[in-house]
Design a protein around this motif. Sequence first.
Motif, mmCIF file in Angstrom:
data_model
loop_
_atom_site.group_PDB
_atom_site.id
_atom_site.type_symbol
_atom_site.label_atom_id
_atom_site.label_comp_id
_atom_site.label_asym_id
_atom_site.label_seq_id
_atom_site.Cartn_x
_atom_site.Cartn_y
_atom_site.Cartn_z
ATOM 1 N N GLY A 136 0.785 -1.231 0.000
ATOM 2 C CA GLY A 136 0.000 0.000 0.000
ATOM 3 C C GLY A 136 0.816 1.279 0.000
ATOM 4 O O GLY A 136 0.458 2.256 0.658
ATOM 5 N N ARG A 137 1.937 1.233 -0.714
ATOM 6 C CA ARG A 137 2.718 2.465 -0.803
ATOM 7 C C ARG A 137 2.953 2.821 -2.265
ATOM 8 O O ARG A 137 2.552 2.084 -3.170
ATOM 9 C CB ARG A 137 4.050 2.290 -0.078
ATOM 10 N N HIS A 138 3.595 3.947 -2.474
ATOM 11 C CA HIS A 138 3.827 4.398 -3.843
ATOM 12 C C HIS A 138 5.272 4.105 -4.233
ATOM 13 O O HIS A 138 6.187 4.422 -3.474
ATOM 14 C CB HIS A 138 3.558 5.904 -3.960
ATOM 15 N N PRO A 139 5.467 3.504 -5.430
ATOM 16 C CA PRO A 139 6.838 3.157 -5.817
ATOM 17 C C PRO A 139 7.773 4.364 -5.864
ATOM 18 O O PRO A 139 8.957 4.237 -5.533
ATOM 19 C CB PRO A 139 6.677 2.512 -7.199
ATOM 20 N N ALA A 140 7.228 5.506 -6.241
ATOM 21 C CA ALA A 140 8.083 6.692 -6.333
ATOM 22 C C ALA A 140 8.608 7.109 -4.958
ATOM 23 O O ALA A 140 9.653 7.747 -4.851
ATOM 24 C CB ALA A 140 7.310 7.843 -6.970
ATOM 25 N N ASP A 141 7.881 6.731 -3.912
ATOM 26 C CA ASP A 141 8.351 7.056 -2.558
ATOM 27 C C ASP A 141 9.310 5.985 -2.037
ATOM 28 O O ASP A 141 10.211 6.268 -1.254
ATOM 29 C CB ASP A 141 7.166 7.142 -1.590
ATOM 30 N N MET A 142 9.063 4.761 -2.469
ATOM 31 C CA MET A 142 9.862 3.647 -1.943
ATOM 32 C C MET A 142 11.234 3.524 -2.594
ATOM 33 O O MET A 142 12.230 3.257 -1.919
ATOM 34 C CB MET A 142 9.132 2.327 -2.209
ATOM 35 N N VAL A 143 11.226 3.678 -3.915
ATOM 36 C CA VAL A 143 12.437 3.355 -4.665
ATOM 37 C C VAL A 143 13.681 4.124 -4.219
ATOM 38 O O VAL A 143 14.734 3.522 -4.014
ATOM 39 C CB VAL A 143 12.166 3.480 -6.180
ATOM 40 N N PRO A 144 13.577 5.442 -4.038
ATOM 41 C CA PRO A 144 14.800 6.160 -3.617
ATOM 42 C C PRO A 144 15.353 5.648 -2.288
ATOM 43 O O PRO A 144 16.566 5.548 -2.113
ATOM 44 C CB PRO A 144 14.327 7.608 -3.482
ATOM 45 N N LYS A 145 14.452 5.282 -1.385
ATOM 46 C CA LYS A 145 14.911 4.763 -0.090
ATOM 47 C C LYS A 145 15.582 3.407 -0.255
ATOM 48 O O LYS A 145 16.589 3.112 0.387
ATOM 49 C CB LYS A 145 13.733 4.642 0.874
ATOM 50 N N ASN A 146 14.982 2.595 -1.118
ATOM 51 C CA ASN A 146 15.576 1.277 -1.368
ATOM 52 C C ASN A 146 16.971 1.408 -1.971
ATOM 53 O O ASN A 146 17.892 0.688 -1.601
ATOM 54 C CB ASN A 146 14.697 0.464 -2.319
ATOM 55 N N ILE A 147 17.091 2.322 -2.909
ATOM 56 C CA ILE A 147 18.388 2.528 -3.556
ATOM 57 C C ILE A 147 19.418 2.976 -2.534
ATOM 58 O O ILE A 147 20.533 2.458 -2.470
ATOM 59 C CB ILE A 147 18.267 3.563 -4.699
ATOM 60 N N GLU A 148 19.013 3.904 -1.725
ATOM 61 C CA GLU A 148 19.894 4.430 -0.683
ATOM 62 C C GLU A 148 20.376 3.305 0.245
ATOM 63 O O GLU A 148 21.548 3.191 0.566
ATOM 64 C CB GLU A 148 19.106 5.482 0.117
ATOM 65 N N HIS A 149 19.427 2.453 0.615
ATOM 66 C CA HIS A 149 19.746 1.340 1.501
ATOM 67 C C HIS A 149 20.705 0.366 0.820
ATOM 68 O O HIS A 149 21.693 -0.078 1.409
ATOM 69 C CB HIS A 149 18.452 0.635 1.912
ATOM 70 N N PHE A 150 20.412 0.020 -0.417
ATOM 71 C CA PHE A 150 21.277 -0.879 -1.190
ATOM 72 C C PHE A 150 22.696 -0.332 -1.242
ATOM 73 O O PHE A 150 23.664 -1.053 -1.003
ATOM 74 C CB PHE A 150 20.745 -1.003 -2.631
ATOM 75 N N ARG A 151 22.788 0.934 -1.597
ATOM 76 C CA ARG A 151 24.107 1.507 -1.852
ATOM 77 C C ARG A 151 24.879 1.750 -0.561
ATOM 78 O O ARG A 151 26.009 1.281 -0.401
ATOM 79 C CB ARG A 151 23.959 2.821 -2.630
#
Length: 807
Positions: A94-109
């Motif tokens: 129930g979230r928006h990909p545009a909000d999630m993706v940058p955080k995921n990338i940050e976490h990955f990197r």
Amino acid sequence: MVKYDPKKVEAKWKERWEKNNTDGVDLDGAKNPFYNLMMFPYPSAEGLHVGNVFAFVGSDIQGRYRRLKGFDVFEPMGFDAFGMHSENFALKIGRHPADMVPKNIEHFREDQLKKMGLMLNWEHQVDTTNPNYYRFTQWMFVTLYKNGFAYKAKGQVNWCPSCKTVLAKEQVIDDRCERCSSLVEKRDMEQWYFKTTYFAEELLEALDSLDWSERTKIAQRQWIGKSLGADVTFQVEGGEEFTIFTTRPDTLFGATYMVFSPEHPLLDTITTEENLKALEEYRRQAQAISETERQNEKREKTGVFTGAYAINPVNGRRVPIWAADYVLMGYGTGAIMAVPAHDIRDHEFAKKFSLPIIQVVSSPIGTPDIQLEAYTGEGNLMNSGPFDGLPAKTEGSKQIVESLAKDNKAQFKTNYRLRDWCVSRQRYWGPPIPIIYCDKCGIVPVPEADLPVLLPYLEDFKPDGSGVSPLHRDKEFYHTTCPQCGSKAHRETDVSDNFLCSAWYFYRYPSTDFPDIPFDATRTKKWLPVDLYVGGNEHAVLHLLYSRWLCRALHSIGLIDFAEPYKKFVAHGIIVKDGAKMSKSKGNIINPDDYVKEFGADSFRLYLMFMGTYLEGGDFRDGGVKGMKGFLDRLWAVSSPQFAPLTYELPLGPETQYFLHSTIKAVGQDIERFSYNTALAHIMELVNHLTKNKIRSQEIASVLARLLSPFAPHISEEIWESLGFSTSVFTAKWPEYDEEKLIRPEVEYVVQINGKLRDRIQLAVGLTPEEIDPLVLQSPVVTKWLEGKEIVKKIYVPDKLINFVVK
RNA sequence: GCGAGAGUGGCGGAAUUGGUAGACGCACUGGCCUUAGGAGCCAGCGGCCGCAAGGUCAUAGGGGUUCAAAUCCCCUCUCUCGCACCA
């Protein structure tokens, strides 16, 4: 006496490398460029998968090794963040990909990739969801369209009812969606395609000369599916002509009926009145079956008679036309001639519907009755009029096609199984297809200056299954004006397949600092094609095939001067856990972070590379990482001046010299053939030798630091620095071995009697058989075994083995 | 069905061209050290016989080629992967 503390050492070098930009490379000034590419991950919310780490470390070892060998290595990383994977996950929670993706990338990197000790060049990161990137993904689309490589067409497509979008043929695995495993349905829809088939032959042929993993090439060959045969024209009795494709034109005299695919359009006109009802019922059934129960592979053949007949062009014979779903509309012409005597499927069908079976190829004695079983082997033609006696598959085929070709009734034809790439998706999270539909001008590509077509932030991005994309609901996005004539127009609302984003990302890496062009000509010339690409074989007929195709398209348009994107591709293996596939439902997922935290990245890297074969995969066992930590402790104890002082001038004994130089040789060779487990085993043997003999030598330590640096960069760097070097170990040269040191004065000979090991004897190197014999016969063991026996033969393998054959 | 690959100790896996099967590691056992150990060090570790020396069997199973086979050839079985009513 300082003990090895991975936490401290790794943190120190991570910081130092970043500060000094040790992992960077001068893209313009590089003299000896080596483009080391790894498949970029999708930044899932779950975090980096151990499979990713396994793949990256194996690739990183190559990059670091090449660097020590004197190359300027460019090793970039990015994020494949568009696509259904991210979108489905966002929908689920129930979230928006545009909000999630940058955080995921940050976490990955920041939390994961940067702690793995990878030599990544973060100055050239790529994120496919960034408008500065997908602007050029759209540019690719427009460029392909303008050059005739993209088109829109109506036809039967694969539809995933769960993902609510069409899929490319490559994304349907065993009739199921590659992403969600739902059964895929057939639908008639208008979609965008790329002409992958245009390069079918070139893509196939070029495989032979590519330095790629063989299994990847095999998968691509199979997928392209070339088959040689002929198109043959038949005529409907009292009606029009139609064409069938066959790989066995030699069996034309044995064609006793014809089969059309249920979807074949000609059926509408040729089916007789009394058979029409049955046909329609059958078509309905076929549709339903293809949607659900196609799995049942051993299904009995079904079909209906159309009431129509065709005339066989070779002999004027009248044969019935049937409709059956074992003939597919999507391959060949959607119609076949059936030769039950020599085709297993036709035979099965003929038996069920009592159709005649006529043998036209003789079979060797002993083959069963043709009425009971089809014969598909070699033989000579029979029952084939003037062609009787010819070798069927070769000369027979040739002459029959040639004779029909005179009347334009047949021609040689090559068919491919490869289909054009269906690239439009009825989803939200992807780059909008940059096309405008004008009431007056029709299809108009978005002008380059207007790119990117930004993906609007939709609150409700859920696909509705109507076949119309969520973007259609955004009226502001949808309505526009024609860039050519200014009239009222609307935008394409489908987005492109995520595989388009990844088909070109490696062109972008070296040129990320050029904001206005997808890739700079000079940079591209210097760095591409990619020198080494390491990745998973699951992309054999997806990403790897698409990107090869795109490369050919760009090449033929004249945008690049090479036709193949990757000089060398190496498919790595798959990791399992305790012999089983990892999955969330089994709860046997390995979290890399836990191991890195407890034992350090070096130990984790080492274990991943040691536990199995890199090219075939390995079995992850708990406890293994700890074992590697133990090895690093022992390494530290024999080679770090921080642990205890090293000797500088003590000359190394011949045994140690031999050990040292053979290890250098073996490790280099093993890295080059991706045999990391054995490379590490060799290093361990050397360390064991040092430990056992209490040898602590400056010279050996400096070699060890370099040999191990591709595998365990942090500890190697720390030891290297302690040895007194002021610059990074990665600016050092890979150690060279001395052939002379590989020669040992004495070797152990194996003495065999009748091929059985009986004794081992130390002998000088390079002895002749005459010199060896008396020495061997001194051995009491040997004389005991020879007692009362007659030597009939002696075998000598220089410096290795002697075998006495006795009676 | 077609294509590719694999089958080696309790386990993961070694064994460039046929030439010492089991490297390296994990687990396990014994010993040393220790107040203690999920630490360290030393030793052992395929089966069977044997105190040992040694012998003998052993690389999915069965045949074959060879002085010599995990490796080459034939047959059978099992597993993994890819393709699959592709004409």
